[in-house]
Write an enzyme that holds these catalytic residues in place. Sequence first.
Site, PDB file in Angstrom:
ATOM      1  N   LYS A 201       0.852  -1.187   0.000  1.00 46.45           N
ATOM      2  CA  LYS A 201       0.000   0.000   0.000  1.00 46.45           C
ATOM      3  C   LYS A 201       0.885   1.234   0.000  1.00 46.45           C
ATOM      4  CE  LYS A 201      -3.504   2.467   2.627  1.00 46.45           C
ATOM      5  NZ  LYS A 201      -4.536   2.369   3.655  1.00 46.45           N
ATOM      6  N   ARG A 211     -10.871   9.720   2.423  1.00 48.40           N
ATOM      7  CA  ARG A 211     -10.694  10.354   3.738  1.00 48.40           C
ATOM      8  C   ARG A 211     -11.872  11.265   4.049  1.00 48.40           C
ATOM      9  NH1 ARG A 211      -4.108  11.256   3.177  1.00 48.40           N
ATOM     10  NH2 ARG A 211      -3.626   9.017   3.191  1.00 48.40           N
ATOM     11  N   LYS A 224       1.207   9.996   5.584  1.00 49.21           N
ATOM     12  CA  LYS A 224       1.343   8.661   6.166  1.00 49.21           C
ATOM     13  C   LYS A 224       2.625   7.975   5.673  1.00 49.21           C
ATOM     14  CE  LYS A 224      -3.664   8.126   6.844  1.00 49.21           C
ATOM     15  NZ  LYS A 224      -4.840   7.210   6.799  1.00 49.21           N
ATOM     16  N   GLU A 240       7.454  -6.790   0.983  1.00 48.20           N
ATOM     17  CA  GLU A 240       6.257  -6.657   1.830  1.00 48.20           C
ATOM     18  C   GLU A 240       5.308  -7.835   1.618  1.00 48.20           C
ATOM     19  OE1 GLU A 240       5.277  -4.786   4.175  1.00 48.20           O
ATOM     20  OE2 GLU A 240       6.207  -2.813   4.060  1.00 48.20           O
ATOM     21  N   LYS A 255      -2.306  -1.487  -3.768  1.00 47.06           N
ATOM     22  CA  LYS A 255      -3.150  -0.302  -3.665  1.00 47.06           C
ATOM     23  C   LYS A 255      -2.313   0.952  -3.718  1.00 47.06           C
ATOM     24  CE  LYS A 255      -6.087   1.919  -0.287  1.00 47.06           C
ATOM     25  NZ  LYS A 255      -6.475   1.955   1.086  1.00 47.06           N
ATOM     26  N   SER A 281     -10.426   5.580  -4.254  1.00 42.04           N
ATOM     27  CA  SER A 281     -11.401   6.655  -4.390  1.00 42.04           C
ATOM     28  C   SER A 281     -10.994   7.703  -5.428  1.00 42.04           C
ATOM     29  CB  SER A 281     -11.634   7.312  -3.030  1.00 42.04           C
ATOM     30  OG  SER A 281     -10.413   7.775  -2.483  1.00 42.04           O
TER      31      SER A 281
HETATM   32  C1  PBG Z   1      -6.899   3.777   5.717  1.00 42.75           C
HETATM   33  C2  PBG Z   1      -7.434   3.455   4.365  1.00 42.75           C
HETATM   34  C3  PBG Z   1      -7.366   4.319   3.284  1.00 42.75           C
HETATM   35  C4  PBG Z   1      -7.995   3.687   2.231  1.00 42.75           C
HETATM   36  C5  PBG Z   1      -8.444   2.440   2.675  1.00 42.75           C
HETATM   37  N1  PBG Z   1      -8.083   2.309   4.006  1.00 42.75           N
HETATM   38  C6  PBG Z   1      -6.836   5.692   3.191  1.00 42.75           C
HETATM   39  C7  PBG Z   1      -5.534   6.009   3.771  1.00 42.75           C
HETATM   40  O1  PBG Z   1      -4.652   5.163   3.872  1.00 42.75           O
HETATM   41  O2  PBG Z   1      -5.387   7.160   4.154  1.00 42.75           O
HETATM   42  C8  PBG Z   1      -8.140   4.327   0.885  1.00 42.75           C
HETATM   43  C9  PBG Z   1      -9.208   3.810   0.003  1.00 42.75           C
HETATM   44  C10 PBG Z   1      -9.576   4.734  -1.083  1.00 42.75           C
HETATM   45  O3  PBG Z   1      -8.981   5.799  -1.318  1.00 42.75           O
HETATM   46  O4  PBG Z   1     -10.545   4.391  -1.788  1.00 42.75           O
HETATM   47  N2  PBG Z   1      -6.589   2.761   6.559  1.00 42.75           N
END
Ligand code: PBG
Length: 331
Positions: A201, A211, A224, A240, A255, A281
Amino acid sequence: MTASYPNLRMRRTRASNWSRALHRETIMTPADLIWPLFVTEGSAVEEPIASLPGVSRWSVDEIAKRAKEAAALGIPVIALFPNTPADKRDDRGEEALNPDNLMCRAIKAIKDACGDDIGILTDVALDPYTVHGQDGLLDAHGYVTNDDTVAMLVDQAINQAEAGADIIAPSDMMDGRIGAIRLALEMGSFHNVQIMSYAAKYASAFYGPFREAVGSSGLLKTDKKTYQMDPANAEEALREVELDLREGADSVMVKPGLAYLDIAARVKQRFEVPVFAYQVSGEYAMIEAAAAAGAGDRDALVLETLMAFKRAGCNGVLTYHAADAARLLGG
Ligand code: PBG
């Protein structure tokens, strides 16, 4: 290669509908899709999410209806994310451990409505529950601690399993959490509860609308990058994935999706395990914005991008377009 032009004409097999169907290398069905859904408090509530046109937060009773809809469309799994009320968020994200939290109530309502007809994937990470919007616990310097966070995540995962979750999906990127969660699941007799690890990720600019959807965008003051991966790195993604597989992940996720197809393809080729991609998203918003601007046909953009994941070797895709795509695919 056995021949060359004009004995070989590559266009010959493309000349008709039936022939294109015969020669199609990749097949996509609704069973390849996982539908992420956002849960909110109340009943009979639908709250549209401004940055994700066409996506809403649903109250628990409505979520159960969406799950039924998904099952009827042939979508095998839905993924749940809560928009925790502000007064239930704290420094440590303790609400994640509440057996009566939004997530657990949604899991139970869906199981009541759908039984075995749909799988429920639950997000393990603290960001929908913390006042700072980070996925873990902060030390005095604001650094997201690893081992203390993992202890919380283990309890969060068990809380979800007890409510009836089928697939635990840690999205937090802490080290060692897959092994710790697997051990706790085994000790708790949750032998058949799966783990789909968000193994690779990335610290991505494509998460903005998510968010907003879970109500953490206004809370998050920094990025992050101390736990999510650098978009420049590929070898690190393979490490990973290998670690998470060794620790007991049943399947792994890459992701975001489209910008990381090379990673998904390499993971599939190297490890030959179930690989999923999350079309996140920001990717959804990009397609919707392009279609709204007249820059492309929405349905065609949706199906073409989803097919790209399958062609790259993914077993399935998490996408906010899942229900629409399933309908387009005749589900
Ligand atoms: C956070 C999380 C995120 C997403 C899924 N779980 C956002 C982030 O890491 O800040 C993103 C999913 C998306 O953007 O559709 N644990």
